[in-house]
Each structure stands twice: as structure tokens, then as C-alpha cells.
Design a protein around this motif. Structure first.
Motif, PDB file in Angstrom:
ATOM      1  N   ILE A  56       1.040  -1.411  -0.126  1.00 42.29           N
ATOM      2  CA  ILE A  56      -0.141  -0.230   0.617  1.00 42.29           C
ATOM      3  C   ILE A  56       1.357   1.354   0.285  1.00 42.29           C
ATOM      4  O   ILE A  56       0.287   2.118  -0.798  1.00 42.29           O
ATOM      5  CB  ILE A  56      -1.128  -0.542   1.499  1.00 42.29           C
ATOM      6  N   PRO A  57       1.525   1.118   1.006  1.00 42.76           N
ATOM      7  CA  PRO A  57       3.401   2.382   0.900  1.00 42.76           C
ATOM      8  C   PRO A  57       2.850   2.581  -0.749  1.00 42.76           C
ATOM      9  O   PRO A  57       3.364   4.010  -1.227  1.00 42.76           O
ATOM     10  CB  PRO A  57       4.279   2.653   1.685  1.00 42.76           C
ATOM     11  N   LYS A  58       3.626   1.852  -1.063  1.00 43.88           N
ATOM     12  CA  LYS A  58       3.913   1.951  -2.880  1.00 43.88           C
ATOM     13  C   LYS A  58       3.181   2.337  -4.170  1.00 43.88           C
ATOM     14  O   LYS A  58       3.162   3.470  -4.274  1.00 43.88           O
ATOM     15  CB  LYS A  58       4.605   0.721  -3.511  1.00 43.88           C
ATOM     16  N   VAL A  59       1.675   2.642  -3.267  1.00 43.97           N
ATOM     17  CA  VAL A  59       0.269   2.632  -4.396  1.00 43.97           C
ATOM     18  C   VAL A  59       0.199   3.585  -3.813  1.00 43.97           C
ATOM     19  O   VAL A  59      -0.565   4.794  -4.621  1.00 43.97           O
ATOM     20  CB  VAL A  59      -0.685   1.528  -4.273  1.00 43.97           C
TER      21      VAL A  59
ATOM     22  N   VAL B   7       2.374   7.548   5.445  1.00 48.76           N
ATOM     23  CA  VAL B   7       2.079   9.295   5.692  1.00 48.76           C
ATOM     24  C   VAL B   7       3.532   9.374   5.152  1.00 48.76           C
ATOM     25  O   VAL B   7       3.139  10.999   3.600  1.00 48.76           O
ATOM     26  CB  VAL B   7       2.501   9.570   6.961  1.00 48.76           C
ATOM     27  N   GLU B   8       4.403   9.112   4.850  1.00 51.91           N
ATOM     28  CA  GLU B   8       5.773   9.356   4.060  1.00 51.91           C
ATOM     29  C   GLU B   8       6.145   9.002   2.646  1.00 51.91           C
ATOM     30  O   GLU B   8       6.429   9.809   1.906  1.00 51.91           O
ATOM     31  CB  GLU B   8       6.765   8.854   5.057  1.00 51.91           C
TER      32      GLU B   8
ATOM     33  N   VAL C 163       0.440  16.785  -1.874  1.00 51.00           N
ATOM     34  CA  VAL C 163      -0.674  16.558  -2.014  1.00 51.00           C
ATOM     35  C   VAL C 163      -2.359  16.465  -1.014  1.00 51.00           C
ATOM     36  O   VAL C 163      -3.270  16.551  -1.125  1.00 51.00           O
ATOM     37  CB  VAL C 163      -0.802  15.013  -3.013  1.00 51.00           C
ATOM     38  N   LEU C 164      -1.290  15.832   0.643  1.00 48.99           N
ATOM     39  CA  LEU C 164      -2.003  16.085   2.072  1.00 48.99           C
ATOM     40  C   LEU C 164      -2.272  17.086   1.947  1.00 48.99           C
ATOM     41  O   LEU C 164      -3.694  16.912   2.677  1.00 48.99           O
ATOM     42  CB  LEU C 164      -0.945  15.695   2.816  1.00 48.99           C
TER      43      LEU C 164
END
Length: 461
Positions: free
Chosen positions: A360-363, A391-392, A398-399
Motif C-alpha cells: 500500500i505505501p508503494k500504491v 504518511v511519508e 497532495v496532503l
């Protein structure tokens, strides 16, 4: 003085070579001019419509060029009588660039010079009156010194009246250009429909293939989503499942072609029409990709929904080990205007494999600009471990742009999912890969059915 009896510098030797090349070029040029003069003097009329003995007479008269390129019918009638050379050629700039040297040691990048005929010029520009005069004066209708006939030119430029004239005067509808295309293959614009109709009426082979890719006219029409052309070719017996050199059927072509969001409906209608006429949804190309793989790559959710409703395998892997879901996620960042979240939601509702939680982090890194895509992917799990990597993975810009959504997502690190969401996961797990089929049949309010089918909310609860 011999070059062997004197020590020449490298610069002197180069000058001698350039001078020799210039002399040779000048000799060939004088020889060419004398041949042209001899050709011009050898043309003598032999009755109405008969022309000179040697084909390929090159004309460099600017008056002739101007009359043809501007469509000056009166001047064309004056210049081209019944005694004019049948196989007259002109030089024009083509579309390809190549290096030319007009002076010794000086090279320039210029457009390649191509041989064209008066028929090609008038046919490609729609000068039908000039074209008719040339044809009645005895022009060779299939003469193609540059590799394309006048019929190729008229079809490529959607000049239907010129196409009719050429066919009426005996042009070969199945002639093949130097590149391996018939005139029907060049009917690749919506305005060329009338040209295609005329070609088929005069006996063109609807299933002829190009030499380079093995495409039929139906492949090309599908690739450009030409609805009327597709209907015309199928009505004339086009093979809907014929494969090209890449193993692609016309259905593959329409699904694989990248297009704007404004053209999405048109591509969907062509896809639907091909399937209605027997196109195989399970056919695979040489890379073992189905039409669903290709539709996911172009992120046309309408085509994806249609293919899934026909029972196509939602989890088939191609040679690269990619399922349709992988293709869709790889295109999210480049196809935001296509609403990629709809494609991802449809795949999941039809039983697609889920993303491994560790990925999921990569996605997030690649798909964070589409919060709805992230929402759908996360909502198929009843629990997830949110880490600092999540988060990173999302850029600060985008955040800030999607602050509410990402705050609700990252809050899962301290807050469990709601009971409503857990119930949704249990029901979806019960139906496995049949959610899209079974959930609409449940005796539930519409908003609950939508919730079970992963309707977008804009936040994570």
C-alpha cells in the motif's frame, strides 16, 4: 604533379577529394539534363489519349506545378491537352527528413523529395474538375512513381468525389502502396466513410491485411473508434476475430488505443458493437493480454464494466505477471480525467485480487492524487496496520490538497474501523467474486446497496 611525388597535408588531400566529388556531381547533373531533353523531344502524339513511349517524364515547369497545386481548372485544361505525357511526374517535398549536400562539405536537413503525379495532386486536394480533365485526357489512373496511387491519396485525404472518379475510370481498389496499404486501409478518418463505401462497391477486399502489422480495415477502424466504418465493414463480411501480427483482434485494438475522456463514449460504443457481432472477449494477444488488460491500461471504465459483465477472467495474468488490476493502478497517475477509481471499483466488485497490504505505501506514492482510488482499495479490508511509511508516501502538496481524506485515512493508526464497515466486509466476503451480481438483488435500501458496492464517500470511516 603527382600526389605521390609531393607531400600533401591532410587538408590538401581533403580539398582534392571534395573537388573530385564536385566534378563527378557536375558530370552526372549534365548527363541527367541531356536525358531529360532527349525524353521531351521523343514525345509524339499517336492518336487520342496515346502518350510518349517512355514512362516517368519529369516536369519542373513552375507553371504546371502552380496550376495543379492551386486547382486552376482553366490553366490545367490549357496545359494538359490530349498530347500531354501520360506518366508525367513532379517533385514535391515529402513528410520525411533526410540529409542533403548542395555544396561540397555542406550538409543540410531537408524534406525528402518524392515523385508525385498530376492525378495524385488533384485527387489529394479534392480538385475533382481538374482530375476529371486529366482522366479524360488519358492519364494512367494507377501510375504510382512514389509508391502510392492517386486512389490512395484521395482516400487518405477523404476526397470522396475524387475517389468516385478514379474508380469509375478503372482505378484498382485493391492496389497496394509501397508501404503495404490498400486504399481502404487509409480510410482512417470519420470523413472517409463515403470513400470506404465506394471502394467496397467497386470490389475492394474488406479483409486484406497491411504488410507491416497485418491489420485489416476493421482493425484500423476499431483503433480510431470509427463507428460507421466498423458497421460498414461488418456488414460487408469483415472478420471480427481475425488477428494481426501482434495477435490482436479488432476488440484488442479498440481497448488498447489511448484516447481522451471526451472520446470514451465513442470507444465504448465500438467495443459494444464488436462484442455484439461475435468478438471473443477471452482472446489473448502475443503477450497473453486480454481485452480487459488493455481496457484497464486505457482506464475506460465503461469498457471495463462491459467486458466484466460478459464473464471475462478478472484475474488472468499476462506474460509480465500483471493482472488487470495491476494495469489499472499503473495508469492512475496519468489518467485522472478518466476517473480511474471507477475502474478499480468495478474490478474489485467482480472479484479482482486485492493489493497486498505491504504494498500500500508503494500504491500511495503512485496513486495518491486519486484519493477515491485509495479509498476503494482500503475499503476491501476489515483491518489494516497504518504505519509511518503511509504518511511519508504522500507528498505534502497532495496532503494539503486532499487534507480531509488523508486525515481520515491516517487516523486508522489509532482508531478501529466502524461496525458498519465490518458488516460490509463480511457480506462481500460471503459473496466472494459475485458482489456486482448478487448485492443488487438483496432486499435492502439503495443507499445500503451502494455502500456494499464501495460507493465513494470521500473519507474513511
Amino acid at each position: 604533379m603527382s600526389r605521390h611525388s609531393f607531400v600533401f597535408s591532410s587538408r590538401s588531400l581533403r580539398s582534392l577529394e571534395l573537388e573530385r566529388e564536385a566534378l563527378e556531381r557536375d558530370r552526372l547533373h549534365r548527363r541527367y539534363q541531356s536525358m531529360c531533353v532527349a525524353r521531351a523531344e521523343s514525345f509524339k502524339p499517336r492518336g487520342r489519349g496515346t502518350l510518349g513511349p517512355e514512362p516517368g517524364f519529369l516536369c519542373e515547369d513552375p507553371l504546371v506545378h502552380n496550376a495543379l497545386f492551386t486547382g486552376d481548372n482553366q490553366r490545367v485544361r490549357q496545359l494538359f491537352s490530349n498530347k500531354w505525357p501520360q506518366n508525367l511526374m513532379l517533385l514535391a517535398s515529402g513528410h520525411d527528413l533526410e540529409w542533403h549536400s548542395k555544396k561540397p562539405g555542406i550538409w543540410s536537413l531537408c524534406y525528402k523529395q518524392e515523385f508525385i503525379t498530376p492525378l495524385q495532386i488533384t485527387a489529394s486536394r479534392g480538385y475533382d474538375k481538374c482530375l476529371q480533365h486529366l482522366l479524360t485526357s488519358g492519364a494512367d489512373v494507377d501510375f504510382a512513381p512514389g509508391g502510392k496511387t492517386a486512389l490512395h491519396e484521395s482516400c487518405e485525404n477523404s476526397q470522396s468525389e475524387c475517389t468516385r472518379l478514379l474508380l469509375t475510370y478503372g482505378a484498382n481498389p485493391n492496389s497496394i502502396s509501397e508501404d503495404g496499404y490498400t486504399p481502404l486501409h487509409l480510410c482512417s478518418a470519420p470523413e472517409s466513410l463515403r470513400c470506404a463505401e465506394l471502394l467496397l462497391r467497386f470490389g475492394c477486399n474488406v479483409n486484406s491485411r497491411t504488410e507491416d502489422k497485418g491489420d485489416t480495415a476493421l482493425h484500423i477502424a476499431a483503433r480510431f473508434a470509427l463507428e460507421s466504418h466498423v458497421q460498414l465493414y461488418l456488414d460487408h463480411g469483415a472478420s471480427v476475430n481475425r488477428l494481426n501480427e501482434s495477435g490482436q483482434s479488432p476488440l484488442h485494438c479498440v481497448c488498447a488505443q489511448s484516447h481522451s475522456s471526451q472520446d470514451a463514449d465513442r470507444y465504448f460504443r465500438v467495443c459494444h458493437y464488436l462484442i455484439e457481432h461475435g468478438a471473443s472477449v477471452e482472446a489473448l494477444d502475443e503477450e497473453k493480454q486480454s481485452a480487459l488488460h488493455l481496457a484497464c491500461r486505457t482506464v475506460n471504465y465503461r469498457m471495463v464494466d462491459l467486458l466484466l459483465s460478459k464473464g471475462i477472467d478478472v484475474n488472468r495474468m499476462d506474460y509480465g505477471g500483471n493482472a488487470p488490476m495491476h494495469k489499472a493502478l499503473q495508469a492512475v497517475a496519468y489518467k485522472l480525467e478518466h476517473e480511474p477509481e471507477r475502474t478499480v471499483r468495478s474490478l474489485l466488485n467482480y472479484g479482482s485480487i486485492r493489493i497486498w497490504p505491504g504494498a500500500i505505501p508503494k500504491v500511495l506514492r503512485f496513486c495518491c492524487q486519486s484519493p477515491r482510488t485509495i479509498e476503494v482499495l482500503v475499503n476491501v479490508y476489515d483491518r489494516l496496520k497504518v504505519t509511518d511509511d503511509w504518511v511519508e508516501s504522500v507528498p505534502l502538496k497532495v496532503l494539503q490538497e486532499h487534507q480531509d481524506f488523508y486525515e481520515s485515512l491516517f487516523a486508522l493508526s489509532q482508531t478501529p474501523r466502524s461496525l458498519q464497515h465490518l458488516a460490509r466486509c463480511a457480506i462481500r466476503r460471503h459473496f466472494e467474486g459475485h458482489c456486482q451480481e448478487r448485492i443488487p438483488q438483496l432486499p435492502l435500501p439503495t443507499f445500503l446497496k451502494d455502500y456494499l458496492l464501495l460507493q465513494f464517500q470521500g473519507y474513511i470511516s
